[in-house]
Design a protein around this motif. Structure first.
Motif, PDB file in Angstrom:
ATOM      1  N   ALA A   1       0.936  -1.383   0.051  1.00 42.08           N
ATOM      2  CA  ALA A   1       0.108   0.127  -0.065  1.00 42.08           C
ATOM      3  C   ALA A   1       0.968   1.328  -0.139  1.00 42.08           C
ATOM      4  O   ALA A   1       0.551   2.278  -0.862  1.00 42.08           O
ATOM      5  N   VAL A   2       2.067   1.362   0.649  1.00 40.64           N
ATOM      6  CA  VAL A   2       2.943   2.395   0.673  1.00 40.64           C
ATOM      7  C   VAL A   2       3.567   2.518  -0.716  1.00 40.64           C
ATOM      8  O   VAL A   2       3.509   3.681  -1.145  1.00 40.64           O
ATOM      9  N   LYS A   3       3.845   1.414  -1.215  1.00 37.30           N
ATOM     10  CA  LYS A   3       4.424   1.520  -2.734  1.00 37.30           C
ATOM     11  C   LYS A   3       3.638   1.927  -3.505  1.00 37.30           C
ATOM     12  O   LYS A   3       3.751   3.015  -4.422  1.00 37.30           O
ATOM     13  N   ILE A   4       2.290   1.869  -3.456  1.00 38.75           N
ATOM     14  CA  ILE A   4       1.110   2.256  -4.466  1.00 38.75           C
ATOM     15  C   ILE A   4       1.019   3.698  -4.071  1.00 38.75           C
ATOM     16  O   ILE A   4       0.770   4.658  -5.041  1.00 38.75           O
ATOM     17  N   GLN A   5       0.952   4.073  -2.865  1.00 34.12           N
ATOM     18  CA  GLN A   5       0.592   5.507  -2.491  1.00 34.12           C
ATOM     19  C   GLN A   5       1.893   6.449  -3.083  1.00 34.12           C
ATOM     20  O   GLN A   5       1.813   7.514  -3.494  1.00 34.12           O
ATOM     21  N   LYS A   6       2.997   5.941  -2.885  1.00 33.21           N
ATOM     22  CA  LYS A   6       4.221   6.673  -3.505  1.00 33.21           C
ATOM     23  C   LYS A   6       4.029   6.967  -4.896  1.00 33.21           C
ATOM     24  O   LYS A   6       4.395   7.764  -5.688  1.00 33.21           O
ATOM     25  N   GLU A   7       3.908   5.446  -5.739  1.00 32.58           N
ATOM     26  CA  GLU A   7       3.599   5.514  -7.064  1.00 32.58           C
ATOM     27  C   GLU A   7       2.452   6.488  -7.661  1.00 32.58           C
ATOM     28  O   GLU A   7       2.509   7.358  -8.599  1.00 32.58           O
ATOM     29  N   LEU A   8       1.205   6.653  -7.016  1.00 30.28           N
ATOM     30  CA  LEU A   8       0.363   7.480  -7.145  1.00 30.28           C
ATOM     31  C   LEU A   8       0.476   8.858  -6.948  1.00 30.28           C
ATOM     32  O   LEU A   8       0.275   9.762  -7.686  1.00 30.28           O
ATOM     33  N   ALA A   9       1.432   9.201  -5.760  1.00 32.78           N
ATOM     34  CA  ALA A   9       1.859  10.636  -5.396  1.00 32.78           C
ATOM     35  C   ALA A   9       2.846  11.232  -6.679  1.00 32.78           C
ATOM     36  O   ALA A   9       2.869  12.442  -6.693  1.00 32.78           O
ATOM     37  N   ALA A  10       3.536  10.261  -7.350  1.00 31.95           N
ATOM     38  CA  ALA A  10       4.327  10.584  -8.386  1.00 31.95           C
ATOM     39  C   ALA A  10       3.534  11.091  -9.760  1.00 31.95           C
ATOM     40  O   ALA A  10       4.207  11.483 -10.615  1.00 31.95           O
ATOM     41  N   SER A  11       2.395  10.348  -9.722  1.00 35.34           N
ATOM     42  CA  SER A  11       1.764  10.460 -11.008  1.00 35.34           C
ATOM     43  C   SER A  11       1.045  11.769 -11.108  1.00 35.34           C
ATOM     44  O   SER A  11       0.731  12.215  -9.869  1.00 35.34           O
TER      45      SER A  11
ATOM     46  N   CYS B   1      -7.365  23.641 -17.704  1.00 37.39           N
ATOM     47  CA  CYS B   1      -6.854  22.414 -17.178  1.00 37.39           C
ATOM     48  C   CYS B   1      -6.228  22.545 -15.784  1.00 37.39           C
ATOM     49  O   CYS B   1      -5.454  23.402 -15.506  1.00 37.39           O
ATOM     50  N   VAL B   2      -6.500  21.616 -14.847  1.00 36.78           N
ATOM     51  CA  VAL B   2      -6.039  21.571 -13.587  1.00 36.78           C
ATOM     52  C   VAL B   2      -5.423  20.507 -13.355  1.00 36.78           C
ATOM     53  O   VAL B   2      -5.796  19.120 -13.938  1.00 36.78           O
ATOM     54  N   THR B   3      -4.278  20.150 -12.943  1.00 39.41           N
ATOM     55  CA  THR B   3      -3.243  19.176 -12.748  1.00 39.41           C
ATOM     56  C   THR B   3      -3.000  18.835 -11.254  1.00 39.41           C
ATOM     57  O   THR B   3      -2.668  19.559 -10.696  1.00 39.41           O
ATOM     58  N   LEU B   4      -3.570  17.289 -10.755  1.00 45.09           N
ATOM     59  CA  LEU B   4      -3.312  16.977  -9.370  1.00 45.09           C
ATOM     60  C   LEU B   4      -2.455  15.865  -9.255  1.00 45.09           C
ATOM     61  O   LEU B   4      -2.509  15.018 -10.619  1.00 45.09           O
ATOM     62  N   THR B   5      -1.827  15.736  -8.456  1.00 48.36           N
ATOM     63  CA  THR B   5      -1.048  14.408  -7.901  1.00 48.36           C
ATOM     64  C   THR B   5      -1.999  13.025  -7.713  1.00 48.36           C
ATOM     65  O   THR B   5      -3.189  13.467  -7.354  1.00 48.36           O
ATOM     66  N   GLY B   6      -1.587  11.969  -7.502  1.00 47.77           N
ATOM     67  CA  GLY B   6      -2.286  10.950  -7.202  1.00 47.77           C
ATOM     68  C   GLY B   6      -2.806  11.150  -5.609  1.00 47.77           C
ATOM     69  O   GLY B   6      -3.772  10.355  -5.112  1.00 47.77           O
TER      70      GLY B   6
ATOM     71  N   GLN C   1      -3.650  13.947  -4.472  1.00 45.88           N
ATOM     72  CA  GLN C   1      -4.471  15.207  -4.686  1.00 45.88           C
ATOM     73  C   GLN C   1      -3.811  16.670  -4.595  1.00 45.88           C
ATOM     74  O   GLN C   1      -4.589  17.463  -4.109  1.00 45.88           O
ATOM     75  N   ALA C   2      -2.650  16.512  -4.665  1.00 45.43           N
ATOM     76  CA  ALA C   2      -1.928  17.842  -4.258  1.00 45.43           C
ATOM     77  C   ALA C   2      -2.003  18.469  -5.776  1.00 45.43           C
ATOM     78  O   ALA C   2      -1.728  17.854  -6.835  1.00 45.43           O
ATOM     79  N   PRO C   3      -2.219  19.906  -5.714  1.00 41.08           N
ATOM     80  CA  PRO C   3      -2.286  20.513  -6.975  1.00 41.08           C
ATOM     81  C   PRO C   3      -0.955  20.795  -7.527  1.00 41.08           C
ATOM     82  O   PRO C   3       0.232  20.881  -6.888  1.00 41.08           O
ATOM     83  N   VAL C   4      -0.888  20.681  -8.899  1.00 44.86           N
ATOM     84  CA  VAL C   4       0.663  20.746  -9.254  1.00 44.86           C
ATOM     85  C   VAL C   4       0.631  21.917 -10.374  1.00 44.86           C
ATOM     86  O   VAL C   4       1.468  22.912 -10.150  1.00 44.86           O
ATOM     87  N   ARG C   5      -0.367  22.121 -11.137  1.00 42.29           N
ATOM     88  CA  ARG C   5      -0.455  23.636 -12.007  1.00 42.29           C
ATOM     89  C   ARG C   5      -1.852  23.678 -12.446  1.00 42.29           C
ATOM     90  O   ARG C   5      -2.659  22.447 -12.556  1.00 42.29           O
TER      91      ARG C   5
ATOM     92  N   ASP D   1     -12.838  17.144 -12.210  1.00 40.56           N
ATOM     93  CA  ASP D   1     -12.421  16.330 -12.876  1.00 40.56           C
ATOM     94  C   ASP D   1     -11.335  15.399 -12.639  1.00 40.56           C
ATOM     95  O   ASP D   1     -10.912  14.511 -12.767  1.00 40.56           O
ATOM     96  N   ALA D   2     -10.052  16.398 -12.338  1.00 39.76           N
ATOM     97  CA  ALA D   2      -8.831  15.788 -11.914  1.00 39.76           C
ATOM     98  C   ALA D   2      -8.798  14.881 -10.577  1.00 39.76           C
ATOM     99  O   ALA D   2      -8.351  13.901 -10.551  1.00 39.76           O
ATOM    100  N   HIS D   3      -9.837  15.603  -9.802  1.00 38.88           N
ATOM    101  CA  HIS D   3      -9.718  14.760  -8.339  1.00 38.88           C
ATOM    102  C   HIS D   3     -10.655  13.458  -8.772  1.00 38.88           C
ATOM    103  O   HIS D   3     -10.030  12.557  -8.206  1.00 38.88           O
ATOM    104  N   ALA D   4     -11.425  13.477  -9.498  1.00 39.43           N
ATOM    105  CA  ALA D   4     -12.155  12.016  -9.818  1.00 39.43           C
ATOM    106  C   ALA D   4     -11.290  11.169 -10.289  1.00 39.43           C
ATOM    107  O   ALA D   4     -11.290  10.055 -10.062  1.00 39.43           O
TER     108      ALA D   4
END
Length: 173
Positions: free
Chosen positions: A80-90, A102-107, A109-113, A138-141
């Motif tokens: 689960a920690v690996k998956i969370q790190k993988e998603l955070a980098a996505s 266009c709004v970009t979020l990480t896995g 849900q941190a805003p990127v741009r 949309d990005a959040h979903a």
């Protein structure tokens, strides 16, 4: 019913016994039937009615069973920690209905741009605000969907029942 040393004294006999001294009535005595001893299952690795469960009477098997559960929990936590790190980098892009914002979020849900087209800038403050909100939702979903799908994959890999995937990322296991 009173039982002493394998002999039962019935209620009728008890009243007769009290009266026996006074009236000389006979004492009613009946032998007690003992139930057959309960035999416990000695099977290895299978408890009564639950395949794969240890026999509750065997403390060694119960300890092994709980060790297996602990190891499975550790595997789930590590994965689960690996998956969370993988998603955070996505990154997940969300758009408004016209695709002008266009709004970009990480896995996680941190805003990127946020990118706003020139055409969107001409729409006015209220409409632009609604477009930004729609793009963020949309990005959040998309981010949440990716998380859910990844946790379901982990649950399938671990052989967990279908409903358990939702609990993996929430510390439910």
């Amino acid at each position: 019913l009173l039982a002493l040393s394998g002999i039962a004294l019935s209620a009728a006999g008890a009243s007769s016994a009290r009266a026996a001294g006074a009236s000389g009535a006979p004492l009613v005595v009946a032998p007690v039937r003992r139930a057959a001893p309960v035999r416990r299952s000695v099977s290895r690795g299978a408890g009564p009615g639950f395949p794969g469960m240890p026999n509750p009477g065997d403390a060694g098997q119960m300890g092994n069973f709980f060790d297996s559960i602990r190891k499975a929990q550790q595997v789930v936590q590590v994965e689960a920690v690996k998956i969370q790190k993988e998603l955070a980098a996505s990154e997940f892009d969300g758009y408004d209905a016209e695709e002008l914002v266009c709004v970009t979020l990480t896995g996680s849900q941190a805003p990127v741009r946020t990118q706003i087209s020139d055409e969107a800038m001409t729409k006015g403050a209220d409409e632009l605000g609604a477009m930004l909100t729609a793009a963020y939702k949309d990005a959040h979903a998309k981010s949440l969907l990716a998380t859910k799908e990844r946790m379901q994959q982990l649950a399938e890999q671990l052989g967990l029942p279908p409903g358990m995937a939702d609990k993996l990322g929430q510390g439910g296991l």
